[in-house]
Each structure stands twice: as structure tokens, then as C-alpha cells.
Design a protein around this motif. Structure first.
Motif, PDB file in Angstrom:
ATOM      1  N   UNK A   1     -33.411 -26.938 -56.409  1.00  0.00           N
ATOM      2  CA  UNK A   1     -32.493 -25.926 -56.940  1.00  0.00           C
ATOM      3  C   UNK A   1     -31.176 -25.936 -56.181  1.00  0.00           C
ATOM      4  N   UNK A   2     -31.280 -25.923 -54.837  1.00  0.00           N
ATOM      5  CA  UNK A   2     -30.054 -25.880 -54.031  1.00  0.00           C
ATOM      6  C   UNK A   2     -29.231 -27.146 -54.215  1.00  0.00           C
ATOM      7  N   UNK A   3     -29.912 -28.302 -54.213  1.00  0.00           N
ATOM      8  CA  UNK A   3     -29.184 -29.576 -54.299  1.00  0.00           C
ATOM      9  C   UNK A   3     -28.484 -29.699 -55.644  1.00  0.00           C
ATOM     10  N   UNK A   4     -29.192 -29.398 -56.732  1.00  0.00           N
ATOM     11  CA  UNK A   4     -28.565 -29.572 -58.046  1.00  0.00           C
ATOM     12  C   UNK A   4     -27.378 -28.628 -58.196  1.00  0.00           C
ATOM     13  N   UNK A   5     -27.524 -27.387 -57.707  1.00  0.00           N
ATOM     14  CA  UNK A   5     -26.420 -26.437 -57.828  1.00  0.00           C
ATOM     15  C   UNK A   5     -25.244 -26.845 -56.954  1.00  0.00           C
ATOM     16  N   UNK A   6     -25.537 -27.329 -55.740  1.00  0.00           N
ATOM     17  CA  UNK A   6     -24.455 -27.708 -54.833  1.00  0.00           C
ATOM     18  C   UNK A   6     -23.659 -28.876 -55.414  1.00  0.00           C
ATOM     19  N   UNK A   7     -24.358 -29.903 -55.910  1.00  0.00           N
ATOM     20  CA  UNK A   7     -23.647 -31.055 -56.485  1.00  0.00           C
ATOM     21  C   UNK A   7     -22.845 -30.608 -57.701  1.00  0.00           C
ATOM     22  N   UNK A   8     -23.452 -29.731 -58.517  1.00  0.00           N
ATOM     23  CA  UNK A   8     -22.761 -29.256 -59.714  1.00  0.00           C
ATOM     24  C   UNK A   8     -21.463 -28.547 -59.331  1.00  0.00           C
ATOM     25  N   UNK A   9     -21.529 -27.708 -58.306  1.00  0.00           N
ATOM     26  CA  UNK A   9     -20.325 -26.974 -57.899  1.00  0.00           C
ATOM     27  C   UNK A   9     -19.272 -27.921 -57.351  1.00  0.00           C
ATOM     28  N   UNK A  10     -19.720 -28.899 -56.551  1.00  0.00           N
ATOM     29  CA  UNK A  10     -18.760 -29.848 -55.981  1.00  0.00           C
ATOM     30  C   UNK A  10     -17.996 -30.547 -57.107  1.00  0.00           C
ATOM     31  N   UNK A  11     -18.709 -30.842 -58.199  1.00  0.00           N
ATOM     32  CA  UNK A  11     -18.050 -31.510 -59.324  1.00  0.00           C
ATOM     33  C   UNK A  11     -17.183 -30.540 -60.114  1.00  0.00           C
ATOM     34  N   UNK A  12     -17.631 -29.291 -60.248  1.00  0.00           N
ATOM     35  CA  UNK A  12     -16.978 -28.379 -61.192  1.00  0.00           C
ATOM     36  C   UNK A  12     -15.805 -27.610 -60.586  1.00  0.00           C
ATOM     37  N   UNK A  13     -15.840 -27.360 -59.257  1.00  0.00           N
ATOM     38  CA  UNK A  13     -14.802 -26.505 -58.684  1.00  0.00           C
ATOM     39  C   UNK A  13     -13.380 -27.063 -58.878  1.00  0.00           C
ATOM     40  N   UNK A  14     -13.133 -28.355 -58.571  1.00  0.00           N
ATOM     41  CA  UNK A  14     -11.763 -28.846 -58.778  1.00  0.00           C
ATOM     42  C   UNK A  14     -11.311 -28.692 -60.236  1.00  0.00           C
ATOM     43  N   UNK A  15     -12.209 -29.003 -61.169  1.00  0.00           N
ATOM     44  CA  UNK A  15     -11.852 -28.887 -62.582  1.00  0.00           C
ATOM     45  C   UNK A  15     -11.604 -27.422 -62.945  1.00  0.00           C
ATOM     46  N   UNK A  16     -12.470 -26.541 -62.447  1.00  0.00           N
ATOM     47  CA  UNK A  16     -12.322 -25.114 -62.757  1.00  0.00           C
ATOM     48  C   UNK A  16     -11.008 -24.548 -62.231  1.00  0.00           C
ATOM     49  N   UNK A  17     -10.629 -24.958 -61.021  1.00  0.00           N
ATOM     50  CA  UNK A  17      -9.377 -24.462 -60.452  1.00  0.00           C
ATOM     51  C   UNK A  17      -8.194 -25.005 -61.259  1.00  0.00           C
ATOM     52  N   UNK A  18      -8.271 -26.261 -61.675  1.00  0.00           N
ATOM     53  CA  UNK A  18      -7.197 -26.832 -62.498  1.00  0.00           C
ATOM     54  C   UNK A  18      -7.061 -26.044 -63.799  1.00  0.00           C
ATOM     55  N   UNK A  19      -8.205 -25.750 -64.436  1.00  0.00           N
ATOM     56  CA  UNK A  19      -8.176 -24.968 -65.679  1.00  0.00           C
ATOM     57  C   UNK A  19      -7.521 -23.615 -65.423  1.00  0.00           C
ATOM     58  N   UNK A  20      -7.880 -22.990 -64.282  1.00  0.00           N
ATOM     59  CA  UNK A  20      -7.326 -21.672 -63.969  1.00  0.00           C
ATOM     60  C   UNK A  20      -5.813 -21.743 -63.786  1.00  0.00           C
ATOM     61  N   UNK A  21      -5.357 -22.786 -63.105  1.00  0.00           N
ATOM     62  CA  UNK A  21      -3.908 -22.917 -62.883  1.00  0.00           C
ATOM     63  C   UNK A  21      -3.181 -23.067 -64.217  1.00  0.00           C
ATOM     64  N   UNK A  22      -3.731 -23.884 -65.096  1.00  0.00           N
ATOM     65  CA  UNK A  22      -3.089 -24.090 -66.397  1.00  0.00           C
ATOM     66  C   UNK A  22      -3.112 -22.789 -67.208  1.00  0.00           C
ATOM     67  N   UNK A  23      -4.263 -22.091 -67.175  1.00  0.00           N
ATOM     68  CA  UNK A  23      -4.391 -20.872 -67.982  1.00  0.00           C
ATOM     69  C   UNK A  23      -3.512 -19.748 -67.450  1.00  0.00           C
TER      70      UNK A  23
END
Lengths: 284, 292
Positions: free
Chosen positions: B58-80
Motif C-alpha cells: 500500500x505504502x509503496x504503490x501510493x508513494x510511487x504514484x504521488x512521485x509521478x503525479x505531484x509534478x503534473x498536478x502542480x503544473x495543472x494547478x499553475x495553468x488553471x
């Protein structure tokens, strides 16, 4: 122009390109999921059988998911009948009366929204399945109601908070008690937003699989009796997708397509209503 | 009076869920004690129940997912959150919202039949061939693995990350952006040196909230993680999560101890997600509210 400024501008353009690029990356999965669901789902979902018949053993043609569509409708219907009135009253209460209780309710709703749906399923199993010794559509509906409740509370609160104070004050000035102001003035004015929230909560519930696994459980046969185990579209997708039979996998894609189509319609419609409501509130 | 009673339902539900799961898992809690959380063997036949493989998965899958998603999420936030470009913002915003509306099980089928084969061929196989000597990247590559599950999780938490980070970035006082631009800062300097540092706490909160979602995500993960109750040695190995093992095994669990062990996993999961959600709400609220 000094070289340093050229450098700064170049960095900025490059970084800006990267940020917009990443934003595009974010939307790729959406396009891919929609595209593949449509392409893989259409073969199954373009047969009339798919919408009028129930599941059949592998190899026998004419299988459908009518029982799952009806099961989803019944369970989501019962869940809404429980969660929407409770959630709306609770949400109005948050804004109109406030106080320390409101803070606790808001916090609880926010925490519940994030509760893993599988844990809600376990909870519903213990309360609504174990005592009766068999799975039932009713238990599934109640599990879904628990999931819907916090969403309804928070969206109702949001819609009611948009109503300008002037409306409340005029009601109170005319001598109406606070509960009548809340229910007869504020709530009708906020109705579009409240209804939207309820619809979004229903859409979320209709797409949930995990809480139904050990409550509604699934049923290969036609039933409209909520005391019996009941199938639902997400359960069909989950079970059929994991089988090795191409015909069942196709059925899973078809059911997924029906789910996605319903989600899209509800979400786009609700966005439209919300925008109108905001414009309306701006004019008030 | 009646409305107060209705309002109490939500807080009471939170307490009831924790209490009911705690009471029901008592047979497992008393039998295994705290060792339950560190046991590595999950064998229902011999009544050995250890939760470590699921906790790690559980921890590993969530951690890897966040590592992948955070940069994209922040980029989306900046654009929005950018001023101007209303049409583009509307389109991106709608897209991200629809991403959140797609049911978990649909992501599951898509990930299983479309994404997993593609990722296997074009990511896992080449990576294992070239970098397989690194322990965490060693093979054999598989279609259903910790990595596949993390990837689909990353897609699924993206809307949470994007939407909340957008609110946080928007809550940064306008004057900051304007001062930076007035001083001649470029677009990147404004965002990187002024906006993002000001929004840091809230973005962290958005990340924590997304973590809570990722930890509890069940169906899509169950379909692609491989479902093997071992502590995974590589990100390409099959794994198992708390939510997945409950989804797969609870209806088949017999006797007094086996269901109680699964309920204890559920209790662990819900306590952790509740705690994480509370923390995230605190962080996000602190950075969004003063601006209102």
C-alpha cells in the motif's frame, strides 16, 4: 539586451513550455480511457440483447446486463432516498445555524469523503449483512448511502452559502422564524446547486464497486427485490473483466461504456447548472 | 431539534465505522497482538496472518504514484490559476473534473487491457534489460505489477492534486504576483520564486490528501497489482495492498480468525486514512482560508 536577460527569458519560455506540456500529459489518460472504452464497449453495447437480457453462461448468445442496470438503479435509488434528505438538511444546518457543531460536522464530512470505500463496505457488511446471514441489495444501498452522505452535505453547504445574506435578512425582517427562512427561502433559492450536488453524489455511488462486493454481492438472475443479492454495473465490469472469456470481457467493456456514458452526461449537465446558478447568484 | 439530529449523522458515522471495525477485529487483535503489523506470512490455511506485505504494498504503490503525479498536478494547478486564457483554463478544468468522474473499475479494465500491455512492452522490458542490475528495477517484467498499479493510481489521484493545488495557488494574494511582474520577473521567476513558495504548505496538503485517496483506492489497484502477498523486492514485482486483499478474500473468509484478520486490515487502513485526511485538511485550510 544583456546576455543575462536573454538567458532569463529563454529559461522562462522553456519552463513555461514544460508546465503546459505536463498539463497536456495530465489530459492524455482521459482521452485514452474514453476512446478505448467506446471502441471496446460498442460491440457489446450496440445489441438490444445487452439492455433487455440477463447474464448467460459463456458460449450462449444473447447475454445482457439488464439485471445489473436495474440493480444499480434500485440500489442507487434507495441510497439517494436515504442520503439526500439527510445530507441536505445537514448541509443547510451547517450554514444557517453554524456554531461548534457545524465545525464538527464539516470535519466529519471531509474525513468521510476520504474514507476508503472498501472499509465502508466492511462496515456495511458487519451491520447490514452479517445479522441477516445473507447478502442483499438493501445492504448495498446503505453502503452507497454512507458514501453519498458527505458529498451531499458539502455540496449543499456550498450551494446554500452562495445565497446572499439579503434574502435571509428580508425573511427575518418579515418575522419568519429561522427554520422557515432556511427551508422556505434559502433552500429553494439554492435548489439548482443542491440538486446538482445530489446528482454528482449519485453518479459517484453508481460507479462504486468496492462497497458492493460484500453487500449487494451480485446476482446472475433478474431481481428487483432488495432483500435479495443484487447485481450492479460496476460488479459486472469487475467480475467479467477478470475472466478469460472474450465474450465476458466484451460484456465488461460494454458495461463500462454504459457507466462512463452516464457519468459524462451527469457531470457535464451539472457543470452547466452550476454555472447558471453562479451567474444567477451574481445578479441577486 | 430534528435538523440537529440529522447533522449528527456524519460525525456519528465516523465514530461508528472505527468502533465497529475495532470490535469486529478483536479476535485477530487479541490473537496476534502488535506482531500482526510486522508479520510477513499470510497463510489462511495455517492461520498465520501478517500484514506487512500489504502495508508495504500500500505504502509503496501510493508513494510511487504521488512521485509521478505531484509534478503534473502542480503544473495543472499553475495553468488553471493563471490569469487570462479563459478558454484554455475551462477546457483543462473540465478535463480534470471528468478524470475524477470516471469510476475506479473503468480505470481498472482500461489499465488491465490497454495500459498494462503497453507499459510492459515499452517501459518495463527496456528498463529491466538496461537497468535490471539495480535491485529495485530488477526483473522479470510483468504486466500486473507494483509499477502498473502505481501508474494507474497516479492517474486517479491527479484530479485531487490538481483541483486542490489550484485553489491553493489561487489563494496566493494577487499583490505578490503583481509585485513580481512589476519588478520585471519573467513568467517562470514569478511562479517558481514567488507563487509556489507562497503556496508550498497548501500544495503539500494537497499531496497528503491525494496520498489518503491513493492508500484507500481498491478496485483499479486490485485488477493490476498482481495480488501476491509478499513484500515486493522490485517495482516490477507483483504486490498486494490492504484494500485489495480485503476485496479479494473477504467473501471467502471462513472461521472466526480469518475474517477478523481482514477486518483488522480494514481497521488499520481506515485509521491511517482518517489521520492522513485530518492532517491534509489542516494544511490546506491554513493556506486557503486567510485569503478569503
Amino acid at each position: 539586451m544583456p546576455a543575462r536577460n536573454v538567458w532569463r527569458r529563454a529559461t522562462s519560455s522553456l519552463a513555461r513550455g514544460a508546465v503546459y506540456g505536463l498539463t497536456a500529459v495530465a489530459l492524455i489518460p482521459l482521452g485514452l480511457v474514453l476512446w478505448h472504452t467506446v471502441v471496446n464497449g460498442l460491440p457489446a453495447a450496440t445489441h438490444v440483447d445487452f439492455f433487455v437480457n440477463v447474464e448467460r453462461p459463456v458460449g450462449i448468445p444473447g447475454a445482457g446486463v439488464a439485471h445489473a442496470i436495474v440493480g444499480s438503479a434500485i440500489m442507487v435509488g434507495i441510497a439517494s432516498a436515504v442520503a439526500v434528505p439527510l445530507g441536505v438538511v445537514s448541509g443547510v444546518n451547517l450554514v444557517e445555524f453554524g456554531g461548534g457543531l457545524a465545525r464538527a460536522v464539516r470535519l466529519a464530512a471531509d474525513v468521510l469523503v476520504g474514507a476508503p470505500s472498501i472499509a465502508i463496505g466492511l462496515f456495511a457488511y458487519v451491520l447490514f449483512v452479517a445479522p441477516f446471514h445473507h447478502f442483499s441489495g438493501m445492504a448495498g444501498a446503505l453502503a452507497l448511502a454512507i458514501l453519498m452522505l458527505p458529498v451531499v452535505i458539502r455540496t449543499t453547504e456550498g450551494a446554500v452559502a452562495l445565497i446572499p445574506a439579503g434574502l435571509r435578512e428580508s425573511g427575518l425582517a418579515l418575522g419568519l422564524p429561522r427554520w422557515r427562512v432556511a427551508l422556505q427561502l434559502v433552500l429553494p433559492a439554492a435548489a439548482p446547486g443542491v440538486i446538482t450536488g445530489a446528482l454528482l453524489a449519485m453518479a459517484r455511488a453508481a460507479g462504486e464497486t468496492a462497497p458492493l462486493l460484500f453487500t449487494g454481492f451480485g446476482n446472475r438472475f433478474w431481481t428487483v427485490d432488495p432483500t435479495q443479492p443484487m447485481s450492479a454495473l460496476p460488479l459486472i465490469v469487475f467480475h467479467d473483466a477478470l475472466t478469460p472469456y472474450p465474450s465476458l470481457q466484451q460484456q465488461a467493456w460494454g458495461a463500462a461504456l454504459v457507466l462512463v456514458a452516464a457519468m459524462l452526461v451527469i457531470n457535464l449537465a451539472s457543470r452547466w447548472v452550476v454555472r447558471r446558478q453562479q451567474r444567477f447568484a451574481g445578479q441577486l | 431539534m430534528l435538523t440537529t439530529a440529522a447533522a449528527l449523522v456524519a460525525p456519528l458515522l465516523v465514530l461508528a465505522i472505527v468502533l465497529v471495525l475495532a470490535v469486529q477485529s478483536a479476535p485477530a487483535v487479541t490473537r496476534f497482538g502488535p506482531g500482526f503489523l510486522f508479520g510477513t506470512s499470510w497463510n489462511p490455511v495455517t492461520l498465520e496472518f501478517g500484514a506487512l506485505p500489504f502495508i508495504v504494498g500500500t505504502l509503496a504503490s501510493s508513494a510511487i504514484a504521488l512521485a509521478l503525479a505531484v509534478p503534473v498536478g502542480v503544473a495543472v494547478a499553475l495553468v488553471l490559476a493563471e490569469p487570462g486564457a479563459r478558454g484554455l483554463r475551462g477546457a483543462v478544468g473540465t478535463g480534470v473534473e471528468l478524470l475524477a468522474a470516471i469510476p475506479s473499475v473503468v480505470y481498472g479494465v482500461w489499465a488491465l487491457y490497454v495500459m498494462a500491455p503497453f507499459v510492459y512492452l515499452h517501459v518495463e522490458v527496456p528498463v529491466v534489460q538496461r537497468l535490471g542490475w539495480i535491485g529495485a528495477l530488477s526483473g522479470p517484467p510483468r504486466q500486473t505489477s507494483l509499477f502498473t498499479a502505481s501508474l494507474v493510481l497516479a492517474i486517479m489521484v491527479l484530479p485531487t492534486l490538481g483541483a486542490i493545488s489550484r485553489d491553493v495557488v489561487r489563494a496566493v494574494p494577487k499583490g505578490l504576483r503583481e509585485s513580481a511582474v512589476a519588478l520585471g520577473a519573467t513568467w517562470w521567476e514569478t511562479n517558481w520564486k514567488v507563487i509556489l513558495p507562497a503556496a508550498r504548505g497548501g500544495i503539500f496538503g494537497a499531496g497528503v490528501l491525494a496520498l489518503g485517496r491513493a492508500l484507500g483506492e481498491t478496485i483499479a489497484v486490485t485488477m493490476v497489482i498482481g495480488n501476491r502477498p509478499d513484500v515486493p523486492a522490485s517495482i516490477f514485482a507483483p504486490a498486494y495492498t490492504l484494500a485489495s486483499v480485503i476485496a479479494n478474500e473477504f467473501t471467502e473468509a471462513t472461521g472466526p480468525v480469518y475474517p477478523a484478520a481482514l477486518l483488522e486490515l480494514g481497521l488499520v487502513l481506515i485509521l491511517v486514512t482518517f489521520a492522513i485526511n485530518l492532517l491534509a485538511l489542516l494544511l490546506v485550510r491554513r493556506s486557503v482560508e486567510p485569503a478569503r
